[in-house]
Each structure stands twice: as C-alpha cells, then as structure tokens.
Design an enzyme around this catalytic site. Structure first.
Site, mmCIF file in Angstrom:
data_model
loop_
_atom_site.group_PDB
_atom_site.id
_atom_site.type_symbol
_atom_site.label_atom_id
_atom_site.label_comp_id
_atom_site.label_asym_id
_atom_site.label_seq_id
_atom_site.Cartn_x
_atom_site.Cartn_y
_atom_site.Cartn_z
ATOM 1 N N GLU A 1 45.859 32.506 46.787
ATOM 2 C CA GLU A 1 45.348 33.833 47.111
ATOM 3 C C GLU A 1 44.764 34.435 48.596
ATOM 4 O O GLU A 1 43.600 34.784 48.456
ATOM 5 C CB GLU A 1 44.338 34.178 45.923
ATOM 6 C CG GLU A 1 44.647 34.018 44.755
ATOM 7 C CD GLU A 1 43.707 33.877 43.777
ATOM 8 O OE1 GLU A 1 42.511 34.375 43.819
ATOM 9 O OE2 GLU A 1 44.066 33.861 42.270
ATOM 10 N N ASN B 1 50.630 30.215 46.778
ATOM 11 C CA ASN B 1 50.203 30.863 45.713
ATOM 12 C C ASN B 1 49.851 31.843 45.394
ATOM 13 O O ASN B 1 48.476 31.999 46.098
ATOM 14 C CB ASN B 1 49.613 29.629 44.744
ATOM 15 C CG ASN B 1 49.809 29.783 43.152
ATOM 16 O OD1 ASN B 1 50.914 30.093 42.583
ATOM 17 N ND2 ASN B 1 48.830 29.810 42.422
ATOM 18 N N HIS C 1 49.769 36.650 36.207
ATOM 19 C CA HIS C 1 48.676 37.032 35.225
ATOM 20 C C HIS C 1 48.952 38.420 34.776
ATOM 21 O O HIS C 1 48.475 39.588 35.662
ATOM 22 C CB HIS C 1 47.181 36.963 35.844
ATOM 23 C CG HIS C 1 47.073 35.305 36.033
ATOM 24 N ND1 HIS C 1 46.760 34.458 35.060
ATOM 25 C CD2 HIS C 1 46.832 34.720 37.103
ATOM 26 C CE1 HIS C 1 46.514 33.376 35.340
ATOM 27 N NE2 HIS C 1 46.370 33.270 36.781
ATOM 28 N N GLU D 1 51.247 30.491 36.755
ATOM 29 C CA GLU D 1 50.061 30.853 35.918
ATOM 30 C C GLU D 1 50.184 31.885 34.824
ATOM 31 O O GLU D 1 49.529 32.782 34.527
ATOM 32 C CB GLU D 1 48.762 31.084 36.740
ATOM 33 C CG GLU D 1 48.478 30.160 38.047
ATOM 34 C CD GLU D 1 47.410 30.454 38.709
ATOM 35 O OE1 GLU D 1 46.507 31.318 38.270
ATOM 36 O OE2 GLU D 1 47.171 29.712 39.886
ATOM 37 N N ASP E 1 50.428 34.323 31.746
ATOM 38 C CA ASP E 1 49.796 34.949 30.795
ATOM 39 C C ASP E 1 49.591 36.478 30.708
ATOM 40 O O ASP E 1 50.232 36.904 31.800
ATOM 41 C CB ASP E 1 48.188 34.521 30.583
ATOM 42 C CG ASP E 1 47.226 34.728 31.869
ATOM 43 O OD1 ASP E 1 47.567 35.634 32.460
ATOM 44 O OD2 ASP E 1 46.424 33.743 31.791
HETATM 45 C C1 XIL Z 1 40.537 29.985 36.383
HETATM 46 C C2 XIL Z 1 40.229 28.917 35.400
HETATM 47 O O1 XIL Z 1 41.377 29.090 34.443
HETATM 48 C C3 XIL Z 1 39.023 29.202 34.946
HETATM 49 O O2 XIL Z 1 38.308 28.504 34.102
HETATM 50 C C4 XIL Z 1 37.975 29.517 36.161
HETATM 51 O O3 XIL Z 1 36.873 29.872 35.578
HETATM 52 C C5 XIL Z 1 38.286 30.399 36.997
HETATM 53 O O4 XIL Z 1 39.728 30.072 37.402
HETATM 54 N N1 XIL Z 1 44.142 32.127 39.458
HETATM 55 C C6 XIL Z 1 44.068 30.747 39.941
HETATM 56 C C7 XIL Z 1 43.481 29.990 38.914
HETATM 57 O O5 XIL Z 1 44.773 30.300 40.889
HETATM 58 O O6 XIL Z 1 42.803 28.669 39.569
HETATM 59 C C8 XIL Z 1 42.416 30.417 38.245
HETATM 60 O O7 XIL Z 1 41.997 29.727 37.109
HETATM 61 C C9 XIL Z 1 42.852 31.906 37.398
HETATM 62 C C10 XIL Z 1 43.512 32.903 38.675
#
Ligand code: XIL
Length: 402
Positions: free
Chosen positions: A149, A190, A226, A256, A258
């Site tokens: 990020e 990422n 996400h 990641e 969802d």
């Molecule tokens: C999230 C975790 O799932 C949570 O438990 C934590 O509180 C915050 O981070 N992008 C990412 C991940 O790269 O590391 C993040 O994970 C979600 C967003």
C-alpha cells in the site's frame, strides 16, 4: 448464472466429486487457492478442519503476525513467535506460505512512526528489519509482500514515514534488502484499488517499471481485492488490468479477496456477491501469469470487515459457522468456467497449463502453471484427476446446454 452455480453446487455434492477450491484452482492452471488466517482461530476445530483440508486451501497467509509491530516491537528486538506459529501451521498442513508484510504504513511500532529519523538512520532501520525477518523465514515463504500500500488512490505516493523521510527510493531499498536476504523467494508489491485500470493501477505499474529499469528484483504484484458487492470490477476489467502488469514481466495474484455488503443481507446482495466471487476467480484463471487467489479469511467469524467497516459484513465464503455460502459456489464456478479445460471427440483433454514443479519448504512437490498443453485423458499421471472430474462434468453439461 444461477443455473451454473446450482450445477457447481450439485456437482460438489455428488459422491464422486472432490471439487474444492484448491483442487479446482490447480486443475484450472493456478498454483494455489489459499486463505489468510491467524492464531485467534487455532482452538476452533471446525474452522481448522476446513483450513487444513488441502483440497480446499493449498496456501495460507498470516493476517497480522508477520507485520512490523509483531516482529520488531522494539528497535532491534525481534519476536518471531506469532509468525512462526503460522509458518508451522503451513508446514504441518503441507500448504504454501505467502509472507505478509515487510513495509507498510500501518501496524508499525511507535518507535518507527514517532522516531526522530534522518534518511540514513531510517534506511538502516528498514534494511535491518527486512534483512532479519526475511532471513528468519528463508526457505519457508513462497512469496513476500515486500511493500504494501505505498500509493494513494490518485496514484501519488502515500505520505508514510518511509516516504516522508527517505522519499520514493525506500521502495527500491526494501526490495533490494529482501532480495539480498533470500534470492529465491518471490518478491511482491501489494496494494488495493489497483484491481482496475486508472491512476492507481498506472502508478503501481510505474513502480514495477522503475524497479525493473534499475535492475532491482520484483517478481509479482498482488491485488488485495477487498471488494464491495456490486462494485467489484468485472471479469473483463480485471483481466485487462492484470494483463497490463503481466506484460511488464511480473506474475500477479489476488492476495486478500473478500466482498463485503451493507447489512442486513438480502437475496439480491447474495446473488450479486456470488457473481462477484465468480468473476474474480474467473479473471485470475483467464489471466496467464495470475498464479493464485487468497481470500482474507474464509469464514465470516474471523473476517476483519465488521470491525473495520461498521455496518458491513458477510464478506467471506463461509457463514461464521464454517458452512459454505453461495459465494463459495460462485468462486468454485468461476474457477471451472474460465479454466479453458475441455474435452474433444478424440478423448483428449486440453488443459490451460504446462505443469512445472515448485518445491516449497515442506519438501513436497506442487504442480504449477504456464501455457497450453494437450494431454491424453488416459493415462494422465501429472494431472489432478479427481479435481478434473467436476470440470469435465460441467464442460459436458454446459456443452449440452449451449
Ligand atoms: C488487516 C487484518 O486482517 C486485521 O486483523 C488488522 O486489524 C488490520 O489489518 N490490507 C492488508 C492487510 O494488507 O494486512 C490488512 O489486514 C487488511 C488490508
């Protein structure tokens, strides 16, 4: 579409079928289908039973325990216990391990965010952190998310402590340190919001180009994905976007996934979410160079969504009691739909990929991807036959319907 999901669902329930996500992903030419997980779920036997089923998940990612605040809470004091527990789980379950993440603006210890730094001292702290962590997990990680990020939505660099103090060179420094510590692990950039064409995707491509131009090793780009129900980029959009990255000579992965909705859930939202899971899975399969898909936990019980985005939820593929939802069958159907696997009248099976071999730290060979190969259906020793059964079954049904 509903019919297709139903078919996948009934196929899944058929006694001869063992089609589950990782098996289907591999049959479709991907290297893995995986999930994020964390120690909070270790005592949950129902959850663990699904997690360790390698037909379902062939790869895991630690959600938090390899982040800077867990690994180096005090300057130079390293604590690998949490990360080691996830690495051990991957080993015992015989799963690939994606390691996440070395440099991120969140979950940093205060000594980093509030430190009084010069470019030189922060560079040295950054290098020390990366060198120690990558060294510790050497041979255990399939890939590292080196920088996470780094970009704002408009494509400019995020104003993290690293960017403020070191400038954009911190990215190059991070990748160089990771490559020096473990030349064999795949190194990824990422991010989120890069899953569709636009300023942020262009800026991520520019990062890849500038690292490559400087001769710095970067192997892959991860798309967090996400997504929001209904706002998920279409299959075609995701394919076009991922193609822009693979054209630069890197592999890509969905890291990641969802797909959250505003609660309460409705039938319409569930139907749309199912389509969104399907199109995202299908996009990866249809993209040469997309190596795998990881969901950001597979069960609503452990999802980060409700606490991070209040009022939203139901974003994963299992319902909080480890029961598969429509979304699961959407994802499965997307893997089958785009696989390009098919049979012809001479009984040959056409699969998307030439199997090659990768040996993870577990010492077990895992068959992985590239281009098109013609393989006689029988014998097919290098193919995952149980995984192909539903693919063949569906191909036949679809061929009949069309
Ligand atoms: C999230 C975790 O799932 C949570 O438990 C934590 O509180 C915050 O981070 N992008 C990412 C991940 O790269 O590391 C993040 O994970 C979600 C967003």
């Amino acid at each position: 579409m509903k019919l297709q999901i139903l078919l996948v669902k009934s196929c899944f329930l058929l006694p001869f079928s063992t089609a589950q996500l990782h098996d289907a992903a591999k049959s479709a030419g991907l290297q893995y289908y995986g999930t994020e997980t964390e120690s909070v779920s270790f005592a949950d036997q129902a959850y663990q039973a699904v997690l360790k089923n390698t037909s379902e998940f062939g790869q895991i990612t630690p959600g938090n325990s390899m982040k800077w605040d867990s690994i180096e809470p005090q300057p130079g004091k390293f604590s690998f216990t949490g990360g080691d527990a996830i690495a051990a789980l991957a080993k015992v379950n015989n799963q690939l391990l994606r390691c996440h993440t070395l440099v991120w603006h969140q979950q940093l210890p205060l000594w980093v965010t509030n430190g009084t730094w010069t470019a030189e001292s922060l560079t040295s702290a950054l290098q020390n952190h990366i060198t120690n962590e990558v060294n510790h997990y050497k041979g255990q990680c399939f890939a590292w998310d080196v920088v996470n990020e780094a970009l704002n939505d408009n494509g400019t660099f995020r104003n993290s402590v690293f960017f403020r103090v070191i400038g954009q060179d911190y990215i190059k420094i991070a990748f160089e340190a990771a490559a020096a510590a473990d030349p064999d692990v795949k190194l990824y950039y990422n991010d989120f919001g890069t899953e569709f064409p636009g300023a942020k995707s262009n800026a991520a491509q520019a990062i890849v180009k500038s690292l490559k131009a400087a001769g710095v090793k970067i192997d892959g780009v991860g798309f967090q994905a996400h997504f929001i129900v209904g706002g998920t980029p279409s299959k075609a959009t995701q394919i076009a976007n991922m193609g822009a990255f693979t054209a630069l000579g890197v592999e890509v992965a969905i890291t990641e996934l969802d797909i959250r909705m505003t609660l309460p859930s409705t039938d319409a939202l569930v139907t749309q979410q199912t389509k969104d899971y399907q199109s995202t899975s299908a996009a990866c399969v249809a993209t040469k160079g997309c190596v795998g898909i990881t969901v950001w936990d597979f069960d609503d019980k452990y999802s980060w969504i409700p606490s991070t985005f209040p009022g939203t939820g139901d974003g994963t593929m299992f319902d909080g009691s480890v029961t598969r939802k429509e979304a699961y069958f959407g994802a499965l159907s997307g893997l089958v739909e785009s696989s390009g696997n098919s049979t012809n009248s001479t009984g040959e099976t056409f699969v998307k990929s030439t199997p090659t071999s990768y040996t993870p730290s577990t010492g077990t060979n895992t068959t992985v991807a590239p281009p098109t190969l013609r393989v006689p259906t029988s014998p097919a020793s290098s193919l995952n036959l149980p995984g192909l059964i539903p693919v063949l079954f569906l191909s036949l049904v679809f061929a009949t319907l069309l």
